[in-house]
Design a protein around this motif. Structure first.
Motif, PDB file in Angstrom:
ATOM      1  N   TRP A 133      -3.338  11.283  -2.475  1.00 38.84           N
ATOM      2  CA  TRP A 133      -3.966  10.218  -3.258  1.00 38.84           C
ATOM      3  C   TRP A 133      -5.358   9.883  -2.724  1.00 38.84           C
ATOM      4  CZ3 TRP A 133      -1.519   8.864  -7.585  1.00 38.84           C
ATOM      5  CH2 TRP A 133      -0.132   8.964  -7.666  1.00 38.84           C
TER       6      TRP A 133
ATOM      7  N   LYS B 240      -1.290   8.006   1.765  1.00 43.37           N
ATOM      8  CA  LYS B 240      -2.087   8.905   0.934  1.00 43.37           C
ATOM      9  C   LYS B 240      -1.306  10.115   0.433  1.00 43.37           C
ATOM     10  CE  LYS B 240      -4.257  12.060   4.172  1.00 43.37           C
ATOM     11  NZ  LYS B 240      -4.121  13.313   3.473  1.00 43.37           N
TER      12      LYS B 240
ATOM     13  N   THR C 114      -4.026   2.895  -1.684  1.00 45.23           N
ATOM     14  CA  THR C 114      -3.598   3.760  -0.595  1.00 45.23           C
ATOM     15  C   THR C 114      -4.104   3.191   0.728  1.00 45.23           C
ATOM     16  OG1 THR C 114      -5.535   5.170  -0.865  1.00 45.23           O
ATOM     17  CG2 THR C 114      -3.529   5.818  -2.038  1.00 45.23           C
TER      18      THR C 114
ATOM     19  N   THR D 232       0.849  -1.186   0.000  1.00 49.94           N
ATOM     20  CA  THR D 232       0.000   0.000   0.000  1.00 49.94           C
ATOM     21  C   THR D 232       0.887   1.239   0.000  1.00 49.94           C
ATOM     22  OG1 THR D 232      -0.131   0.079   2.402  1.00 49.94           O
ATOM     23  CG2 THR D 232      -1.875  -1.117   1.258  1.00 49.94           C
TER      24      THR D 232
END
Length: 181
Positions: A137, A79, A170, A76
């Motif tokens: 993001w 963000k 994210t 992941t």
């Protein structure tokens, strides 16, 4: 005294009395195959003469993407973390932008910015960093990217062997949650 096929401009320089070195004007392009011919009867600076001709081959490495945000370590992306593409050779920003696309899971193309970072010692020209225009993001979002096989290094004319497609998600808003009782 040597011949390189295909032709690479440069010069031969004696670095000792019996050893010469070819110094190309520019770096050899990536993904290339070169035949080098050294003729017989070359006189060295020490007066020795080579008796036999020699022919050998030089193969330069294929241009390739080495990593994307070291996805072997994480699956992941934070963000507000940029997406980094690391190549085995120099890449121009203009060329990267031409052959790169980024979209969300609904296939909507995204507006993004990109740059090549400079560290304190030298400019990194083999890493391209991509981030959203908003620098965020978003949480729990999935994105897809494609790098065309037509992308070449700054010094090469041979692209990557295949298109590179990938995706990333994210992180969630609550990554760690421990209720207090």
């Amino acid at each position: 005294p040597i011949e390189i096929i295909p032709n690479i401009l440069g010069k031969c320089v004696w670095i000792t009395t019996s050893t010469f070195q070819f110094r190309p004007e520019t770096l050899f392009p990536t993904g290339g195959k070169y035949e080098v011919k050294i003729p017989a009867w070359i006189s060295t600076l020490s007066g020795d003469v080579t008796k036999n001709a020699k022919t050998f081959e030089i193969i330069t490495p294929e241009f390739q993407l080495l990593s994307v945000n070291d996805t072997s370590v994480q699956d992941t992306l934070q963000k507000d973390m940029p997406l980094q593409f690391v190549f085995n050779d120099e890449v121009s920003l203009e060329t990267f932008q031409k052959y790169f696309s980024l979209s969300n899971i609904s296939n909507e193309k995204l507006q993004f910015s990109y740059y090549q970072a400079e560290d304190a010692l030298k400019k990194s020209t083999n890493t391209i960093t991509v981030f959203p225009k908003s620098w965020d993001w978003g949480y729990s979002k999935t994105y897809q990217y494609t790098l065309s096989k037509n992308l070449t290094s700054s010094r090469g004319n041979v692209g990557m062997k295949t298109d590179v497609k990938g995706s990333f998600t994210t992180n969630d808003f609550l990554v760690w949650y421990y209720p207090f009782v």
